[in-house]
Design a protein around this motif. Structure first.
Motif, PDB file in Angstrom:
ATOM      1  N   GLY A 117       2.189  -6.259   4.857  1.00 24.84           N
ATOM      2  CA  GLY A 117       2.514  -6.605   3.469  1.00 24.84           C
ATOM      3  C   GLY A 117       3.380  -5.537   2.820  1.00 24.84           C
ATOM      4  N   ALA A 118       3.024  -4.276   3.040  1.00 23.49           N
ATOM      5  CA  ALA A 118       3.782  -3.169   2.427  1.00 23.49           C
ATOM      6  C   ALA A 118       5.190  -3.122   3.009  1.00 23.49           C
ATOM      7  CB  ALA A 118       3.048  -1.849   2.676  1.00 23.49           C
TER       8      ALA A 118
ATOM      9  N   VAL B 231       6.991   0.283  -5.303  1.00 24.90           N
ATOM     10  CA  VAL B 231       7.056  -1.119  -4.870  1.00 24.90           C
ATOM     11  C   VAL B 231       5.648  -1.737  -4.892  1.00 24.90           C
ATOM     12  CG1 VAL B 231       7.377  -2.426  -2.726  1.00 24.90           C
ATOM     13  CG2 VAL B 231       9.183  -0.913  -3.525  1.00 24.90           C
ATOM     14  N   LEU B 232       4.647  -0.967  -4.448  1.00 26.01           N
ATOM     15  CA  LEU B 232       3.258  -1.466  -4.463  1.00 26.01           C
ATOM     16  C   LEU B 232       2.805  -1.699  -5.903  1.00 26.01           C
ATOM     17  CD1 LEU B 232       1.577   0.865  -1.776  1.00 26.01           C
ATOM     18  CD2 LEU B 232       2.227  -1.534  -1.476  1.00 26.01           C
ATOM     19  N   ALA B 233       3.125  -0.735  -6.766  1.00 28.32           N
ATOM     20  CA  ALA B 233       2.710  -0.861  -8.173  1.00 28.32           C
ATOM     21  C   ALA B 233       3.348  -2.094  -8.804  1.00 28.32           C
ATOM     22  CB  ALA B 233       3.099   0.401  -8.950  1.00 28.32           C
ATOM     23  N   ALA B 234       4.630  -2.319  -8.502  1.00 26.68           N
ATOM     24  CA  ALA B 234       5.327  -3.475  -9.085  1.00 26.68           C
ATOM     25  C   ALA B 234       4.721  -4.786  -8.601  1.00 26.68           C
ATOM     26  CB  ALA B 234       6.813  -3.412  -8.727  1.00 26.68           C
TER      27      ALA B 234
ATOM     28  N   PHE C  56      -3.461   1.246  -5.107  1.00 32.34           N
ATOM     29  CA  PHE C  56      -3.428   2.350  -4.140  1.00 32.34           C
ATOM     30  C   PHE C  56      -4.013   3.574  -4.828  1.00 32.34           C
ATOM     31  CE2 PHE C  56       0.641   2.388  -6.390  1.00 32.34           C
ATOM     32  CZ  PHE C  56       0.687   3.685  -6.847  1.00 32.34           C
ATOM     33  N   GLN C  57      -4.360   4.567  -4.024  1.00 38.11           N
ATOM     34  CA  GLN C  57      -4.884   5.821  -4.595  1.00 38.11           C
ATOM     35  C   GLN C  57      -4.145   7.007  -4.007  1.00 38.11           C
ATOM     36  OE1 GLN C  57      -9.084   5.837  -3.691  1.00 38.11           O
ATOM     37  NE2 GLN C  57      -9.523   4.182  -5.143  1.00 38.11           N
ATOM     38  N   GLU C  58      -3.751   7.950  -4.871  1.00 35.42           N
ATOM     39  CA  GLU C  58      -3.236   9.235  -4.411  1.00 35.42           C
ATOM     40  C   GLU C  58      -4.419  10.188  -4.481  1.00 35.42           C
ATOM     41  OE1 GLU C  58       1.043  10.059  -5.815  1.00 35.42           O
ATOM     42  OE2 GLU C  58       0.248   8.657  -7.285  1.00 35.42           O
ATOM     43  N   THR C  59      -4.963  10.484  -3.317  1.00 36.34           N
ATOM     44  CA  THR C  59      -6.222  11.212  -3.291  1.00 36.34           C
ATOM     45  C   THR C  59      -6.310  12.064  -2.035  1.00 36.34           C
ATOM     46  OG1 THR C  59      -8.618  10.907  -3.273  1.00 36.34           O
ATOM     47  CG2 THR C  59      -7.369   9.189  -2.207  1.00 36.34           C
ATOM     48  N   GLU C  60      -7.023  13.183  -2.136  1.00 31.60           N
ATOM     49  CA  GLU C  60      -7.165  14.038  -0.951  1.00 31.60           C
ATOM     50  C   GLU C  60      -7.893  13.279   0.143  1.00 31.60           C
ATOM     51  OE1 GLU C  60      -8.590  17.965  -1.695  1.00 31.60           O
ATOM     52  OE2 GLU C  60      -6.885  18.412  -2.997  1.00 31.60           O
ATOM     53  N   LEU C  61      -7.459  13.477   1.379  1.00 28.17           N
ATOM     54  CA  LEU C  61      -8.051  12.749   2.508  1.00 28.17           C
ATOM     55  C   LEU C  61      -8.519  13.756   3.558  1.00 28.17           C
ATOM     56  CD1 LEU C  61      -5.332   9.963   2.888  1.00 28.17           C
ATOM     57  CD2 LEU C  61      -7.596   9.724   1.849  1.00 28.17           C
ATOM     58  N   THR C  62      -9.682  13.490   4.121  1.00 28.60           N
ATOM     59  CA  THR C  62     -10.183  14.395   5.154  1.00 28.60           C
ATOM     60  C   THR C  62      -9.756  13.903   6.538  1.00 28.60           C
ATOM     61  OG1 THR C  62     -12.216  13.161   5.415  1.00 28.60           O
ATOM     62  CG2 THR C  62     -12.232  14.929   3.761  1.00 28.60           C
ATOM     63  N   GLU C  63      -9.909  14.813   7.490  1.00 31.02           N
ATOM     64  CA  GLU C  63      -9.624  14.431   8.882  1.00 31.02           C
ATOM     65  C   GLU C  63     -10.581  13.311   9.295  1.00 31.02           C
ATOM     66  OE1 GLU C  63      -9.803  17.733  11.604  1.00 31.02           O
ATOM     67  OE2 GLU C  63      -9.590  16.416  13.344  1.00 31.02           O
TER      68      GLU C  63
ATOM     69  N   HIS D  69      12.702  -4.688  -1.220  1.00 36.62           N
ATOM     70  CA  HIS D  69      13.249  -3.704  -2.159  1.00 36.62           C
ATOM     71  C   HIS D  69      14.591  -3.166  -1.653  1.00 36.62           C
ATOM     72  CE1 HIS D  69      13.389  -0.506  -5.096  1.00 36.62           C
ATOM     73  NE2 HIS D  69      13.563   0.362  -4.117  1.00 36.62           N
ATOM     74  N   LYS D  70      14.670  -2.894  -0.355  1.00 37.15           N
ATOM     75  CA  LYS D  70      15.937  -2.444   0.245  1.00 37.15           C
ATOM     76  C   LYS D  70      17.038  -3.470   0.002  1.00 37.15           C
ATOM     77  CE  LYS D  70      16.264  -1.314   4.628  1.00 37.15           C
ATOM     78  NZ  LYS D  70      15.818  -1.300   6.036  1.00 37.15           N
ATOM     79  N   GLN D  71      16.672  -4.729   0.231  1.00 35.22           N
ATOM     80  CA  GLN D  71      17.618  -5.852   0.005  1.00 35.22           C
ATOM     81  C   GLN D  71      18.100  -5.848  -1.430  1.00 35.22           C
ATOM     82  OE1 GLN D  71      18.996  -8.732   0.925  1.00 35.22           O
ATOM     83  NE2 GLN D  71      18.651  -8.517   3.116  1.00 35.22           N
ATOM     84  N   ALA D  72      17.134  -5.694  -2.355  1.00 40.96           N
ATOM     85  CA  ALA D  72      17.457  -5.771  -3.770  1.00 40.96           C
ATOM     86  C   ALA D  72      18.369  -4.600  -4.189  1.00 40.96           C
ATOM     87  CB  ALA D  72      16.163  -5.748  -4.606  1.00 40.96           C
ATOM     88  N   VAL D  73      18.092  -3.421  -3.622  1.00 40.11           N
ATOM     89  CA  VAL D  73      18.865  -2.242  -4.029  1.00 40.11           C
ATOM     90  C   VAL D  73      20.216  -2.186  -3.320  1.00 40.11           C
ATOM     91  CG1 VAL D  73      18.884   0.309  -3.968  1.00 40.11           C
ATOM     92  CG2 VAL D  73      16.798  -0.902  -4.563  1.00 40.11           C
ATOM     93  N   CYS D  74      20.214  -2.548  -2.052  1.00 44.26           N
ATOM     94  CA  CYS D  74      21.405  -2.313  -1.210  1.00 44.26           C
ATOM     95  C   CYS D  74      21.963  -3.561  -0.559  1.00 44.26           C
ATOM     96  CB  CYS D  74      21.058  -1.316  -0.107  1.00 44.26           C
ATOM     97  SG  CYS D  74      21.142   0.401  -0.644  1.00 44.26           S
TER      98      CYS D  74
END
Ligand code: PDD
Length: 281
Positions: free
Chosen positions: A266-267, A211-214, A219-226, A274-279
């Motif tokens: 926002g997210a 949904v974010l990409a669309a 966004f980043q998929e990345t390792e995160l520290t404490e 998206h829920k509305q659109a799908v369901c």
């Protein structure tokens, strides 16, 4: 009285009985899946059922049904209940052989159980609290295994601290929640740990990233520290039962300014659309 599916039949929940020799009971030898249903519509069922197939393959248990058969079964169960929001729970174990023996049994049918319960996603979000907790789980957290003792102990520690979730830390890294995936916002960038054998590949997480990409939101998929968790502007958790939930306090310390953040807002709005659109829900 709730109707459930158990080993080929629909029956009242009270009538479903499992053997004490069931390998789910004696070994935790099984997997599960949880699928949200909005106004009678299964939300991203194919992704959930594919993850079930992956979990079964990883524990070397032949899938007792095709994805189409699973979906038809879930839909059948859903229409036997209210039209409201529901949460489907599927569990498959390696069945109940005649004796307890670690090695896989031969010619033993799997135990298949499916139930549905009411789902009430939160309607107002004021921010939840979380604790951090050591991640003492094994090396295959990508399997949606019914062995949830480490998750249960972490979640109980959270409950006893009055918190909604325990965020799991493994070797200084933020992994996920006890029953949710985790997102942080840092320098206005949304970040979440990458998929690996050390976290569950959450469907809510993936749907949200789609949904974010669309919407062209980076966004980043990345390792995160404490340390990154502790200095984040915003922290969210995501799961089928809790959708996208803002965390505004961790270990008693406010996240950012202690309020529900604008990136979460926002997210969340995009996710609801998206829920509305799908369901149409
Ligand atoms: N749990 N990580 C863990 C360890 C989980 O148990 C879950 C979900 C998630 C989120 O996955 P999804 O978005 O596909 O629901 C991440 C379910 C809800 C449960 O155990 O009840």
């Amino acid at each position: 009285m709730s109707t459930v599916y158990f080993n080929g039949e629909f029956m009242p929940l009270e009538s479903a009985r499992v053997s004490v020799l069931d390998r789910g009971f004696v070994f935790g030898d099984g997997v599960y899946e949880v699928i949200p249903v909005y106004a009678g519509c299964l939300f991203h069922a194919q992704e959930h059922l594919q993850r079930l197939a992956n979990s079964l393959a990883l524990i070397r248990l032949p899938n007792p049904m095709t994805l189409e058969e699973w979906e038809a079964l879930c839909k059948d169960l859903v229409v036997r209940h209210s039209k409201g929001n529901q949460i489907i729970y599927i569990q498959v174990t390696r069945g109940a052989p005649e004796k307890r023996e670690h090695v896989f049994p031969k010619d033993t049918a799997p135990t298949v159980f499916v139930m549905t319960s009411p789902l009430t996603p939160p309607t107002s979000y004021t921010g939840e609290t979380a604790i951090t907790h050591p991640d003492i789980r094994w090396q295959h957290c990508d399997i949606k295994s019914i062995n949830l003792l480490a998750n249960v102990l972490a979640r109980q520690a959270a409950a006893e601290a009055g918190a909604a979730e325990a965020l799991l830390i493994r070797e200084g890294h933020l992994m996920e929640g006890s029953s949710s995936n985790v997102f942080i916002v840092e320098n206005d960038m949304i970040k979440t740990p990458p998929k690996s054998n050390l976290i569950l590949p959450g469907i809510t997480r993936d749907v949200l990233l789609g949904v974010l990409a669309a919407a062209n939101i980076p966004f980043q998929e990345t390792e995160l520290t404490e340390a990154q968790l502790r200095t984040a502007q915003e922290v969210w958790i995501a799961s089928s039962t809790r959708e996208l939930m803002p965390i505004t306090k961790i270990d008693g310390i406010e996240v950012g300014d202690g309020r529900v953040g604008k990136h979460w807002q926002g997210a969340w709005e995009l996710y609801q659309a998206h829920k509305q659109a799908v369901c149409q829900a």
